[in-house]
Design a protein around this motif. Structure first.
Motif, PDB file in Angstrom:
ATOM      1  N   ASN A  16      47.114  45.728  53.297  1.00  0.00           N
ATOM      2  CA  ASN A  16      46.011  46.680  53.333  1.00  0.00           C
ATOM      3  C   ASN A  16      46.181  47.704  52.018  1.00  0.00           C
ATOM      4  OD1 ASN A  16      44.861  46.101  55.753  1.00  0.00           O
ATOM      5  ND2 ASN A  16      46.326  47.472  56.967  1.00  0.00           N
ATOM      6  N   ASN A  17      47.494  47.481  51.276  1.00  0.00           N
ATOM      7  CA  ASN A  17      47.466  48.466  49.987  1.00  0.00           C
ATOM      8  C   ASN A  17      47.762  47.646  48.847  1.00  0.00           C
ATOM      9  OD1 ASN A  17      47.887  51.422  51.225  1.00  0.00           O
ATOM     10  ND2 ASN A  17      48.597  49.960  52.648  1.00  0.00           N
ATOM     11  N   LEU A  18      47.411  46.584  48.740  1.00  0.00           N
ATOM     12  CA  LEU A  18      47.600  45.499  47.349  1.00  0.00           C
ATOM     13  C   LEU A  18      46.938  46.103  46.258  1.00  0.00           C
ATOM     14  CD1 LEU A  18      47.528  42.052  48.915  1.00  0.00           C
ATOM     15  CD2 LEU A  18      49.335  43.233  47.962  1.00  0.00           C
ATOM     16  N   GLU A  19      45.955  47.074  46.441  1.00  0.00           N
ATOM     17  CA  GLU A  19      45.145  47.598  45.382  1.00  0.00           C
ATOM     18  C   GLU A  19      46.038  48.994  44.811  1.00  0.00           C
ATOM     19  OE1 GLU A  19      41.178  47.955  46.053  1.00  0.00           O
ATOM     20  OE2 GLU A  19      41.018  45.960  46.749  1.00  0.00           O
ATOM     21  N   SER A  20      46.973  49.241  45.359  1.00  0.00           N
ATOM     22  CA  SER A  20      47.641  50.524  45.242  1.00  0.00           C
ATOM     23  C   SER A  20      49.153  50.045  44.961  1.00  0.00           C
ATOM     24  CB  SER A  20      47.737  51.254  46.685  1.00  0.00           C
ATOM     25  OG  SER A  20      46.623  51.962  47.071  1.00  0.00           O
ATOM     26  N   ALA A  21      50.025  51.165  44.370  1.00  0.00           N
ATOM     27  CA  ALA A  21      51.376  51.168  43.964  1.00  0.00           C
ATOM     28  C   ALA A  21      52.231  50.806  45.369  1.00  0.00           C
ATOM     29  CB  ALA A  21      51.644  52.148  43.045  1.00  0.00           C
ATOM     30  N   LEU A  59      48.201  38.863  42.363  1.00  0.00           N
ATOM     31  CA  LEU A  59      47.967  37.951  41.350  1.00  0.00           C
ATOM     32  C   LEU A  59      47.062  36.772  42.210  1.00  0.00           C
ATOM     33  CD1 LEU A  59      51.086  37.567  39.320  1.00  0.00           C
ATOM     34  CD2 LEU A  59      48.818  38.644  38.627  1.00  0.00           C
ATOM     35  N   SER A  60      47.112  36.460  43.194  1.00  0.00           N
ATOM     36  CA  SER A  60      46.285  35.748  43.940  1.00  0.00           C
ATOM     37  C   SER A  60      44.910  36.392  44.245  1.00  0.00           C
ATOM     38  CB  SER A  60      46.764  35.298  45.304  1.00  0.00           C
ATOM     39  OG  SER A  60      47.930  34.394  45.320  1.00  0.00           O
ATOM     40  N   LEU A  61      44.700  37.646  44.477  1.00  0.00           N
ATOM     41  CA  LEU A  61      43.470  38.114  44.710  1.00  0.00           C
ATOM     42  C   LEU A  61      42.809  38.610  43.499  1.00  0.00           C
ATOM     43  CD1 LEU A  61      44.388  40.842  47.487  1.00  0.00           C
ATOM     44  CD2 LEU A  61      43.624  38.619  47.671  1.00  0.00           C
ATOM     45  N   ALA A  62      43.647  38.813  42.468  1.00  0.00           N
ATOM     46  CA  ALA A  62      43.174  39.068  40.876  1.00  0.00           C
ATOM     47  C   ALA A  62      42.497  37.709  40.446  1.00  0.00           C
ATOM     48  CB  ALA A  62      44.110  39.392  40.079  1.00  0.00           C
ATOM     49  N   ASP A  75      39.594  45.784  33.866  1.00  0.00           N
ATOM     50  CA  ASP A  75      39.337  46.531  35.308  1.00  0.00           C
ATOM     51  C   ASP A  75      40.308  46.012  36.350  1.00  0.00           C
ATOM     52  OD1 ASP A  75      37.663  48.468  34.209  1.00  0.00           O
ATOM     53  OD2 ASP A  75      35.988  47.339  34.734  1.00  0.00           O
ATOM     54  N   ILE A  76      40.215  44.619  36.490  1.00  0.00           N
ATOM     55  CA  ILE A  76      41.040  43.748  37.361  1.00  0.00           C
ATOM     56  C   ILE A  76      42.218  44.086  37.205  1.00  0.00           C
ATOM     57  CG2 ILE A  76      41.654  41.522  38.393  1.00  0.00           C
ATOM     58  CD1 ILE A  76      38.794  40.701  37.590  1.00  0.00           C
ATOM     59  N   ALA A  77      42.916  44.264  35.926  1.00  0.00           N
ATOM     60  CA  ALA A  77      44.470  44.201  35.622  1.00  0.00           C
ATOM     61  C   ALA A  77      44.688  45.718  36.102  1.00  0.00           C
ATOM     62  CB  ALA A  77      44.736  44.228  34.083  1.00  0.00           C
ATOM     63  N   LEU A  78      43.832  46.808  35.857  1.00  0.00           N
ATOM     64  CA  LEU A  78      44.116  48.091  36.335  1.00  0.00           C
ATOM     65  C   LEU A  78      44.200  48.397  38.060  1.00  0.00           C
ATOM     66  CD1 LEU A  78      42.279  50.313  33.610  1.00  0.00           C
ATOM     67  CD2 LEU A  78      44.736  49.932  34.047  1.00  0.00           C
ATOM     68  N   LYS A  79      43.387  47.582  38.476  1.00  0.00           N
ATOM     69  CA  LYS A  79      43.037  47.583  39.990  1.00  0.00           C
ATOM     70  C   LYS A  79      44.348  47.064  40.782  1.00  0.00           C
ATOM     71  CE  LYS A  79      40.283  45.932  43.669  1.00  0.00           C
ATOM     72  NZ  LYS A  79      39.113  44.882  43.989  1.00  0.00           N
ATOM     73  N   GLU A  83      49.361  48.026  33.590  1.00  0.00           N
ATOM     74  CA  GLU A  83      48.844  49.113  32.823  1.00  0.00           C
ATOM     75  C   GLU A  83      48.011  48.754  31.484  1.00  0.00           C
ATOM     76  OE1 GLU A  83      52.266  51.455  32.147  1.00  0.00           O
ATOM     77  OE2 GLU A  83      52.448  52.142  34.104  1.00  0.00           O
ATOM     78  N   SER A  84      48.119  47.292  31.102  1.00  0.00           N
ATOM     79  CA  SER A  84      47.507  46.879  29.993  1.00  0.00           C
ATOM     80  C   SER A  84      47.119  45.348  30.116  1.00  0.00           C
ATOM     81  CB  SER A  84      48.679  46.849  28.805  1.00  0.00           C
ATOM     82  OG  SER A  84      49.393  45.963  29.025  1.00  0.00           O
ATOM     83  N   PRO A  85      46.256  44.800  29.630  1.00  0.00           N
ATOM     84  CA  PRO A  85      45.755  43.581  29.568  1.00  0.00           C
ATOM     85  C   PRO A  85      46.829  42.608  29.387  1.00  0.00           C
ATOM     86  CG  PRO A  85      43.918  44.919  28.384  1.00  0.00           C
ATOM     87  CD  PRO A  85      45.474  45.795  28.588  1.00  0.00           C
ATOM     88  N   ASN A  86      47.709  42.867  28.455  1.00  0.00           N
ATOM     89  CA  ASN A  86      48.655  41.928  27.811  1.00  0.00           C
ATOM     90  C   ASN A  86      50.011  41.727  29.009  1.00  0.00           C
ATOM     91  OD1 ASN A  86      47.704  41.730  25.353  1.00  0.00           O
ATOM     92  ND2 ASN A  86      48.824  43.265  24.384  1.00  0.00           N
TER      93      ASN A  86
END
Length: 293
Positions: A16-21, A59-62, A75-79, A83-86
């Motif tokens: 339920n919190n995969l989009e959070s830290a 990474l599966s959800l991403a 946007d997906i990386a930040l979600k 912290e960066s696309p790299n």
């Protein structure tokens, strides 16, 4: 509440919190246990660390979002906490074998890591004898190193293998000339002291001897082991990791015992003369308290 219920609550919290830290301390709190104990229960049952599981699920959800939406890679990386696309691209490539931008191509093959469950299990055909004992306080004298759990799994064995081949280890053994300790009856010990104070390193791993009439201290340390009740298990060096997974994966889940706070696990080693190391006898002491009222 059973261990099955507690672990599934923790897994539900993760999902339920995969989009959070997500922090292991918080997940362990949901499971009503210490971070140290939760790490071992999770790894013993699912063969991955909790942190690895969280990364793989994110990474599966991403990957699904990359294929099914027009959201930018940033946007997906930040979600999902990058912290960066790299940084996101490195992690994505490690799991899926391709860059995030390539995931949007038709007929691309991606990996997936499914949600895990902790079912109630009634083990059949697997049995390990144990007994409950009480040992008064004593001290271990030797070498220590602080580890994070994942770091220990990756490099702990290598670190101690190098140390056992060092001059300092020989000096340590010479201090008692192989004599067993009076409390542990063991010539050599490891101890795993949990650290629940919020520091980055999660436990202290000590290799040493029971401190008896120690005079020379150069290069070594004393570590105090408090009086405790232990569940005692015997195995061989070859089967020691399997035994540890059994204790934390099955035994705690199916008995009326909890791990006793910040008290250390104690592992004793009993070499057999002229026999290979794999046959060396090993004894696990795991500190316990009863859940029964």
């Amino acid at each position: 509440m059973t261990w099955s219920q507690r672990m599934n609550l923790a897994i539900e919290y993760i999902e339920n919190n995969l989009e959070s830290a997500l922090h292991v301390e918080n997940i362990a709190t949901v499971a009503c246990c210490s971070k140290y104990h939760f790490h071992r229960m999770f790894f013993a049952n699912f063969k991955v660390t909790c942190a690895e599981y969280v990364r793989s699920r994110k990474l599966s959800l991403a990957a699904i979002e990359l294929m099914s939406t027009n959201k930018s890679v940033l946007d997906i990386a930040l979600k999902y906490g990058y912290e960066s696309p790299n940084a996101f691209a490195r992690a994505f490539r490690k799991m899926h074998g391709i860059n995030p931008s390539q995931a949007r191509r038709s007929s691309t093959t991606l990996s997936t890591y499914d949600r895990v469950y902790f079912p109630l299990r009634n083990q059949i055909g697997e049995n390990m004898n144990y007994k409950i004992i009480t040992i008064s306080d004593f001290q271990i004298f030797g070498k220590s190193k602080e580890f994070e759990f994942e770091e220990f799994l990756k490099s702990g064995s290598k670190f101690w293998k190098e140390y056992v081949n060092s001059e300092n280890y020989r000096k340590l053994g010479d201090l008692h000339q192989g004599r067993p300790g009076s409390k542990t009856n063991a010539p050599m010990l490891s101890a795993y002291f949990p650290k629940e104070n919020g520091n980055r390193n999660e436990f202290i791993d000590v290799l040493g001897i029971e401190a008896i009439d120690i005079l020379e201290t150069d290069g070594f340390e004393f570590h105090s082991v408090p009086s405790a009740t232990y569940a005692e298990f015997f195995c061989t060096y070859k089967t020691s990791m399997q035994t540890n997974r059994y204790i934390y994966g099955d035994w705690f889940a199916t008995t009326a015992y909890e791990r006793d706070g910040n008290k250390p696990d104690i592992v004793s080693y009993f070499p057999i003369p002229f026999r290979p190391m794999s046959e060396m006898r090993v004894r696990w002491w795991v500190p316990v308290i009863s859940k029964k009222k």
